[in-house]
Design a protein around this motif. Structure first.
Motif, PDB file in Angstrom:
ATOM      1  N   VAL A 110     -16.374  10.601  -9.520  1.00  0.00           N
ATOM      2  CA  VAL A 110     -15.409  10.801  -8.441  1.00  0.00           C
ATOM      3  C   VAL A 110     -16.082  10.739  -7.076  1.00  0.00           C
ATOM      4  O   VAL A 110     -15.529  10.165  -6.137  1.00  0.00           O
ATOM      5  CB  VAL A 110     -14.644  12.126  -8.639  1.00  0.00           C
ATOM      6  N   VAL A 111     -17.262  11.292  -6.961  1.00  0.00           N
ATOM      7  CA  VAL A 111     -17.978  11.269  -5.684  1.00  0.00           C
ATOM      8  C   VAL A 111     -18.257   9.829  -5.263  1.00  0.00           C
ATOM      9  O   VAL A 111     -17.995   9.439  -4.121  1.00  0.00           O
ATOM     10  CB  VAL A 111     -19.278  12.093  -5.764  1.00  0.00           C
ATOM     11  N   ALA A 112     -18.762   9.027  -6.181  1.00  0.00           N
ATOM     12  CA  ALA A 112     -19.067   7.631  -5.869  1.00  0.00           C
ATOM     13  C   ALA A 112     -17.791   6.836  -5.596  1.00  0.00           C
ATOM     14  O   ALA A 112     -17.749   6.009  -4.670  1.00  0.00           O
ATOM     15  CB  ALA A 112     -19.850   6.994  -7.018  1.00  0.00           C
ATOM     16  N   LEU A 113     -16.765   7.059  -6.386  1.00  0.00           N
ATOM     17  CA  LEU A 113     -15.480   6.382  -6.184  1.00  0.00           C
ATOM     18  C   LEU A 113     -14.954   6.664  -4.776  1.00  0.00           C
ATOM     19  O   LEU A 113     -14.584   5.744  -4.038  1.00  0.00           O
ATOM     20  CB  LEU A 113     -14.471   6.864  -7.230  1.00  0.00           C
ATOM     21  N   ALA A 114     -14.917   7.925  -4.411  1.00  0.00           N
ATOM     22  CA  ALA A 114     -14.417   8.299  -3.084  1.00  0.00           C
ATOM     23  C   ALA A 114     -15.283   7.680  -1.993  1.00  0.00           C
ATOM     24  O   ALA A 114     -14.749   7.125  -1.017  1.00  0.00           O
ATOM     25  CB  ALA A 114     -14.380   9.816  -2.961  1.00  0.00           C
ATOM     26  N   ALA A 115     -16.587   7.754  -2.147  1.00  0.00           N
ATOM     27  CA  ALA A 115     -17.503   7.218  -1.133  1.00  0.00           C
ATOM     28  C   ALA A 115     -17.312   5.716  -0.942  1.00  0.00           C
ATOM     29  O   ALA A 115     -17.358   5.222   0.190  1.00  0.00           O
ATOM     30  CB  ALA A 115     -18.945   7.533  -1.513  1.00  0.00           C
ATOM     31  N   ARG A 116     -17.099   4.997  -2.045  1.00  0.00           N
ATOM     32  CA  ARG A 116     -16.883   3.544  -1.934  1.00  0.00           C
ATOM     33  C   ARG A 116     -15.655   3.199  -1.102  1.00  0.00           C
ATOM     34  O   ARG A 116     -15.528   2.092  -0.588  1.00  0.00           O
ATOM     35  CB  ARG A 116     -16.745   2.915  -3.324  1.00  0.00           C
ATOM     36  N   HIS A 117     -14.761   4.150  -0.958  1.00  0.00           N
ATOM     37  CA  HIS A 117     -13.511   3.904  -0.230  1.00  0.00           C
ATOM     38  C   HIS A 117     -13.407   4.735   1.048  1.00  0.00           C
ATOM     39  O   HIS A 117     -12.326   4.880   1.618  1.00  0.00           O
ATOM     40  CB  HIS A 117     -12.321   4.164  -1.161  1.00  0.00           C
ATOM     41  N   GLY A 118     -14.563   5.259   1.480  1.00  0.00           N
ATOM     42  CA  GLY A 118     -14.612   5.997   2.737  1.00  0.00           C
ATOM     43  C   GLY A 118     -13.872   7.320   2.708  1.00  0.00           C
ATOM     44  O   GLY A 118     -13.393   7.788   3.740  1.00  0.00           O
ATOM     45  N   LEU A 119     -13.789   7.923   1.525  1.00  0.00           N
ATOM     46  CA  LEU A 119     -13.083   9.192   1.364  1.00  0.00           C
ATOM     47  C   LEU A 119     -14.057  10.292   0.984  1.00  0.00           C
ATOM     48  O   LEU A 119     -15.095  10.038   0.387  1.00  0.00           O
ATOM     49  CB  LEU A 119     -12.029   9.076   0.246  1.00  0.00           C
ATOM     50  N   GLY A 120     -13.671  11.511   1.276  1.00  0.00           N
ATOM     51  CA  GLY A 120     -14.375  12.662   0.745  1.00  0.00           C
ATOM     52  C   GLY A 120     -13.909  12.878  -0.687  1.00  0.00           C
ATOM     53  O   GLY A 120     -12.828  12.423  -1.072  1.00  0.00           O
ATOM     54  N   ARG A 121     -14.695  13.575  -1.447  1.00  0.00           N
ATOM     55  CA  ARG A 121     -14.372  13.795  -2.861  1.00  0.00           C
ATOM     56  C   ARG A 121     -12.970  14.342  -3.065  1.00  0.00           C
ATOM     57  O   ARG A 121     -12.274  13.964  -3.999  1.00  0.00           O
ATOM     58  CB  ARG A 121     -15.393  14.753  -3.476  1.00  0.00           C
ATOM     59  N   TYR A 122     -12.549  15.245  -2.209  1.00  0.00           N
ATOM     60  CA  TYR A 122     -11.270  15.920  -2.408  1.00  0.00           C
ATOM     61  C   TYR A 122     -10.126  15.271  -1.629  1.00  0.00           C
ATOM     62  O   TYR A 122      -9.115  15.895  -1.376  1.00  0.00           O
ATOM     63  CB  TYR A 122     -11.415  17.408  -2.076  1.00  0.00           C
ATOM     64  N   GLU A 123     -10.300  14.000  -1.296  1.00  0.00           N
ATOM     65  CA  GLU A 123      -9.259  13.263  -0.576  1.00  0.00           C
ATOM     66  C   GLU A 123      -8.587  12.199  -1.440  1.00  0.00           C
ATOM     67  O   GLU A 123      -7.775  11.436  -0.936  1.00  0.00           O
ATOM     68  CB  GLU A 123      -9.856  12.603   0.669  1.00  0.00           C
ATOM     69  N   LEU A 124      -8.902  12.152  -2.715  1.00  0.00           N
ATOM     70  CA  LEU A 124      -8.352  11.099  -3.574  1.00  0.00           C
ATOM     71  C   LEU A 124      -6.826  11.084  -3.625  1.00  0.00           C
ATOM     72  O   LEU A 124      -6.220  10.037  -3.754  1.00  0.00           O
ATOM     73  CB  LEU A 124      -8.882  11.229  -5.005  1.00  0.00           C
ATOM     74  N   ASP A 126      -4.725  12.349  -1.253  1.00  0.00           N
ATOM     75  CA  ASP A 126      -4.093  12.518   0.062  1.00  0.00           C
ATOM     76  C   ASP A 126      -3.128  11.395   0.442  1.00  0.00           C
ATOM     77  O   ASP A 126      -2.109  11.653   1.083  1.00  0.00           O
ATOM     78  CB  ASP A 126      -5.145  12.666   1.156  1.00  0.00           C
ATOM     79  N   LYS A 127      -3.430  10.179   0.079  1.00  0.00           N
ATOM     80  CA  LYS A 127      -2.605   9.034   0.478  1.00  0.00           C
ATOM     81  C   LYS A 127      -1.177   9.139  -0.023  1.00  0.00           C
ATOM     82  O   LYS A 127      -0.241   8.686   0.624  1.00  0.00           O
ATOM     83  CB  LYS A 127      -3.257   7.746  -0.032  1.00  0.00           C
ATOM     84  N   TRP A 128      -0.985   9.767  -1.189  1.00  0.00           N
ATOM     85  CA  TRP A 128       0.330   9.795  -1.829  1.00  0.00           C
ATOM     86  C   TRP A 128       0.938  11.196  -1.898  1.00  0.00           C
ATOM     87  O   TRP A 128       2.116  11.341  -2.172  1.00  0.00           O
ATOM     88  CB  TRP A 128       0.227   9.240  -3.254  1.00  0.00           C
ATOM     89  N   ARG A 129       0.155  12.205  -1.648  1.00  0.00           N
ATOM     90  CA  ARG A 129       0.582  13.576  -1.914  1.00  0.00           C
ATOM     91  C   ARG A 129       1.507  14.117  -0.837  1.00  0.00           C
ATOM     92  O   ARG A 129       1.181  14.105   0.339  1.00  0.00           O
ATOM     93  CB  ARG A 129      -0.667  14.468  -2.045  1.00  0.00           C
ATOM     94  N   ASP A 130       2.667  14.623  -1.266  1.00  0.00           N
ATOM     95  CA  ASP A 130       3.614  15.307  -0.380  1.00  0.00           C
ATOM     96  C   ASP A 130       3.528  16.821  -0.549  1.00  0.00           C
ATOM     97  O   ASP A 130       3.988  17.560   0.304  1.00  0.00           O
ATOM     98  CB  ASP A 130       5.062  14.883  -0.692  1.00  0.00           C
ATOM     99  N   TRP A 131       3.018  17.293  -1.670  1.00  0.00           N
ATOM    100  CA  TRP A 131       2.976  18.722  -1.941  1.00  0.00           C
ATOM    101  C   TRP A 131       1.759  19.347  -1.318  1.00  0.00           C
ATOM    102  O   TRP A 131       0.845  18.809  -0.907  1.00  0.00           O
ATOM    103  CB  TRP A 131       3.017  19.025  -3.443  1.00  0.00           C
TER     104      TRP A 131
END
Length: 131
Positions: A110-124, A126-131
């Motif tokens: 998850v850390v590498a995935l997020a980093a590859r997309h310019g995100l922090g680990r706990y931002e995966l 955020d793009k879709w979350r309304d809650w």
């Protein structure tokens, strides 16, 4: 295996019911069953069941496939929250943590995935979350 937030929510309901039955909790202070009605728990578990099945096959998947799974679970949880209005700050954090742990346990870095997309680990989510 990552513990689902619904597991701890159910445990809280059960603990509170035991305390009420034993007379060690003032009924006016009981709130768990109201915070986590069965409909919310069942709907959340149904969404997480689908997510768990999907992520079980993601080891070695392309980033786009992983993000698609995250998007699907988040949008489904949005729908549950729209109906039940059940996810407050603690619940949001627990659900995001569960998504992170489920991905990690299924071979996603998850850390590498997020980093590859310019995100922090706990931002995966955020793009879709309304809650």
């Amino acid at each position: 295996m990552a513990e689902r937030p619904t597991t701890s929510w159910r445990e809280g309901i059960a603990r509170e019911a035991e305390q009420l039955a034993a007379g060690t909790l003032d009924p006016g202070c009981a709130c768990m069953a109201d915070l986590y009605p069965d409909e919310l728990l069942v709907a959340t578990d149904t969404v997480l069941d689908s997510f768990d099945e999907e992520v079980a096959g993601l080891d070695g998947a392309e980033d786009v496939q992983v993000f698609a799974a995250v998007e699907r679970v988040v949008l489904a949880l949005n729908a549950v929250d729209d109906i039940h209005c059940g996810y407050e700050t603690d619940e949001r954090e627990a659900l995001c943590d569960y998504i992170d742990k489920a991905l990690t346990e299924n071979g996603i870095d998850v850390v590498a995935l997020a980093a590859r997309h310019g995100l922090g680990r706990y931002e995966l989510t955020d793009k879709w979350r309304d809650w």
